[in-house]
Motif scaffolding. Structure first.
Motif, PDB file in Angstrom:
ATOM      1  N   ARG A 319       0.804  -1.214   0.000  1.00 20.80           N
ATOM      2  CA  ARG A 319       0.000   0.000   0.000  1.00 20.80           C
ATOM      3  C   ARG A 319       0.845   1.276   0.000  1.00 20.80           C
ATOM      4  N   GLU A 361      -7.309   4.583   5.459  1.00 22.35           N
ATOM      5  CA  GLU A 361      -7.717   3.214   5.121  1.00 22.35           C
ATOM      6  C   GLU A 361      -6.484   2.318   4.962  1.00 22.35           C
ATOM      7  N   LEU A 364      -4.983   1.726   8.451  1.00 19.18           N
ATOM      8  CA  LEU A 364      -5.797   0.775   9.221  1.00 19.18           C
ATOM      9  C   LEU A 364      -5.504  -0.663   8.777  1.00 19.18           C
ATOM     10  N   ASN A 365      -5.575  -0.887   7.463  1.00 18.32           N
ATOM     11  CA  ASN A 365      -5.406  -2.256   6.971  1.00 18.32           C
ATOM     12  C   ASN A 365      -3.982  -2.769   7.155  1.00 18.32           C
ATOM     13  N   ARG A 405      -3.625  -7.216   3.482  1.00 17.08           N
ATOM     14  CA  ARG A 405      -4.830  -6.980   2.664  1.00 17.08           C
ATOM     15  C   ARG A 405      -4.351  -6.129   1.495  1.00 17.08           C
ATOM     16  N   LEU A 406      -4.282  -6.725   0.317  1.00 17.97           N
ATOM     17  CA  LEU A 406      -3.494  -6.103  -0.749  1.00 17.97           C
ATOM     18  C   LEU A 406      -4.174  -4.895  -1.367  1.00 17.97           C
ATOM     19  N   VAL A 408      -5.952  -2.028  -2.890  1.00 16.78           N
ATOM     20  CA  VAL A 408      -7.035  -1.719  -3.833  1.00 16.78           C
ATOM     21  C   VAL A 408      -7.320  -0.235  -3.655  1.00 16.78           C
ATOM     22  N   PRO A 409      -7.786   0.439  -4.710  1.00 15.95           N
ATOM     23  CA  PRO A 409      -7.997   1.876  -4.578  1.00 15.95           C
ATOM     24  C   PRO A 409      -9.155   2.184  -3.637  1.00 15.95           C
ATOM     25  N   SER A 410      -9.048   3.306  -2.944  1.00 18.80           N
ATOM     26  CA  SER A 410     -10.116   3.716  -2.045  1.00 18.80           C
ATOM     27  C   SER A 410     -11.351   4.117  -2.830  1.00 18.80           C
ATOM     28  N   VAL A 411     -12.501   3.755  -2.290  1.00 19.25           N
ATOM     29  CA  VAL A 411     -13.765   4.277  -2.793  1.00 19.25           C
ATOM     30  C   VAL A 411     -14.026   5.540  -1.984  1.00 19.25           C
TER      31      VAL A 411
END
Lengths: 555, 74
Positions: A319, A361, A364-365, A405-406, A408-411
């Motif tokens: 990330r 995010e 956190l992850n 947790r690989l 992924v783009p934020s929504v």
């Protein structure tokens, strides 16, 4: 150590300001030619903004460092013009396997769905990514790159920043309307400005070894908890380009970094992991610790922070670089509109708001992953091991296994730039979501939906049959294209046809319509960075105008 | 009713962008509950927690299945 890579040496030329003694003023200075600084510079140049890119070195990143580049990064690189180079050289993968002691307990597929142009992840040494980005930057006349140019002081001003830049031939002054700071985790400029970055350091050390060897392991991510070859710690294996393999060993806080780096200590660890006598050579060894922290805001007047300079996470989840590329993607179109006078400067507040949200995010992850991988108490370790034991047989426990947790783009669901839904939609293409890809045909050429969006604002108009789009709707397409913030309409149709003034994409498999929960007449307004900003069941030019104003901080 | 061994964490009315989020939310809360406790106090917490959850489940058939799986690996 062996090297599979020939480092380029970029030419330093004495800046003309040194001899002239004048202070040149430029619209944008980007400091730091790492992946994030380069991506920002290229994106700005593509929007027509001239960029002066300064770097204190004259080559690419030494050692492989960043390795995993996620699907979203590849989609951004496609738009920047180097996606193919990166994917062709990289090792594509989707499957990750997790082992506990001797057995596999869990595996995941990053891209369970077909019909996307790019894979879930590729692995590629960071120096290649930088080389490809540099090649692209060098081909853009709007970018002027200066190597061996180190910023030694920054004086923020209401209308920009004054810089002092040190070169091998002396120091010169430079004025920038806007300063983009991409100078990495230790960010000298962040320190010069006395800005805080808060968070915590994790009490653990990890050994990274890049080794060159012939191996037939599949291109997958393998992660071990407490393996027989490295008891009570974790280990990770990734394949990179050129038969280079990334091995990562958890060492614990009490390990001595200098001792651990010595080949006589590294080689037995690798030998134990490989479990056989195959030959290998070391290419790069380092021992690292990491921090999880971010700045309070990423914009400070005319100074904008991107990538590691603004936020840092643990490496589990890939990330770091991936979120930095998303910073660039988020910032460039906004800064270009502001410089162009088509949006107010407060649009840049949304850069900070959106990317702080994303950074939180990611923090956190990655913190949760780190806490699972490195339990901080006896109770925590007992739960961790119980999860791993139960995971062999029970699906609920597999879902709790957290080796990263690989990325992924934020929504960006809370973004002030979104227009909330008035109409009902199912699925996940919410305002703020990055676009989902789908296979489409443009004329006879097979292609991908994402290739036809982004850069400027795009309108996706879903139609059953292009021939039956009514005249007022076609007039609306023309009006949108001619506005002060032009919206290029792309018709996504179930069958072929042509529409004056709009590109028609054929969604033969219906995957685009399905992923966007689209019916005949559905309209999506898409930001230049390919995030949804609004959607309706029917096209209304006035409503699109209001959404555009909102998406550019003018409402 | 039999013991549910599929992922089951969540909150009513809540949609999750990522399937792992509710499980990770629970796991973090569980570990956080143990923060700063020594082993003895952690064991007490676990015992109390098991009793609370067992009463909430109530169904002895389900509880016996859970006990059997837990005992099997112990």
């Amino acid at each position: 150590m062996l090297s599979t890579y020939q480092y380029p040496k970029f030419a330093y030329t004495p800046p003309p300001e040194l001899a002239a003694g004048t202070v040149r003023r430029v619209p944008v200075v980007v400091v730091g030619a790492g992946p994030v600084g380069l991506a920002t510079a290229i994106d700005l140049a593509r929007h027509g903004v001239p960029v002066l890119l300064l770097d204190d070195d004259d080559t690419v990143s030494i050692g492989s460092r960043g390795v995993c580049y996620a699907k979203r990064t590849l989609e951004v690189l496609d738009r920047l013009g180097c996606g193919d180079a990166v994917v062709d050289k990289g090792v594509s993968w989707n499957v990750g396997r997790t082992f506990f002691r001797e057995e596999e307990v869990y595996n995941f597929d990053l891209l369970p769905q077909a019909g996307h142009k790019r894979p879930g992840m590729i692995n590629l040494q960071q120096y290649y990514l930088e080389e490809f980005l540099n090649r692209r930057a060098a081909a853009l006349p709007a970018i002027e790159q200066r190597w061996k140019n180190r910023v030694v002081s920054v004086t923020p001003q209401d209308d920009g920043a004054l810089l002092k830049v040190e070169t091998p031939d002396g120091i010169y002054a430079l004025a920038a309307d806007w300063l983009v700071v991409a100078d990495g985790a230790r960010s000298p400029i962040r320190r010069m400005l006395g800005l805080d970055i808060d968070g915590k350091i994790f009490m653990d050390r990890f050994l990274i070894a890049d080794v060159v060897m012939q191996a037939a392991f599949p291109p997958e991510r393998w992660f071990w908890f407490d393996p027989p070859f490295h008891p009570n710690q974790s280990a990770l294996l990734h394949r990179e380009a050129d038969d280079v393999w990334r091995l990562d060993f958890q060492l614990g806080w009490n390990a001595d970094p200098e001792e651990e780096k010595k080949p006589e200590n590294v080689i037995p660890r690798i030998r134990a992991m490989l479990g056989d006598e195959r030959p290998f050579e070391l290419e790069w060894v380092s021992v690292y610790t990491f921090q999880c922290r971010r700045m309070g805001r990423f914009n400070h007047g005319r100074v904008l922070f991107v990538g590691d300079a603004a936020h840092q996470v643990s490496p589990f989840g890939a990330r770091g670089a991936n979120s930095g590329i998303q910073d660039a993607d988020n910032l460039a179109w906004k800064l270009a509109l502001v410089i162009d006078g088509r949006a107010p400067a407060r649009l840049l507040d949304s850069y900070s708001d959106e990317r702080v949200y994303a950074a939180d995010e990611n923090l956190l992850n990655s913190t949760r992953s780190t806490d699972f991988i490195t339990p901080k108490s006896g109770a925590s370790k007992q739960f961790r091991n119980a999860v791993l034991e139960l995971a062999r047989e029970h699906a609920f426990a597999r879902a709790l296994v957290n080796s990263g947790r690989l990325s992924v783009p934020s929504v960006l669901v809370d973004s002030p730039l979104n227009t909330p839904d008035g109409d009902a939609f199912a699925g996940w293409m919410l305002p703020g979501a990055p676009l989902d890809d789908a296979p489409v045909r443009a004329g006879d050429a097979p292609g991908w939906l994402l290739e036809h969006t982004g850069g400027g604002f795009t309108g996706l108009y879903f139609a059953a049959d292009p021939a039956r789009i009514a005249a007022p709707t076609r007039a609306a397409f023309a009006a949108l294209a001619a506005g002060p913030l032009p919206v290029e309409v792309v018709v996504v149709a179930a069958r072929p046809g042509s529409v004056d003034g709009a590109r028609v994409l054929v969604d033969a498999d219906g995957l685009a319509a399905q992923r966007y929960d689209a019916t005949d007449g559905t309209f999506y307004l898409v930001r230049p960075d390919q995030h949804v900003c609004a959607r309706w069941r029917a096209l209304d030019v006035a409503a699109v105008g209001r959404a555009l104003a909102r998406a550019t901080a003018q409402a | 009713m039999s013991l549910n061994l599929q992922p089951n964490f969540g909150e009513p009315g809540q949609r999750y962008l990522r399937a792992y989020t509710p499980g990770d939310d629970f796991y973090e809360a569980l570990i956080e509950a143990h923060r700063d406790l020594d082993d003895e106090h952690s064991q007490r917490l676990n015992a109390r927690l098991i009793l609370l959850l067992a009463n909430h489940i109530g169904d002895l058939g389900v509880l016996r299945q859970a006990l059997a799986i837990a005992r099997d690996g112990a």
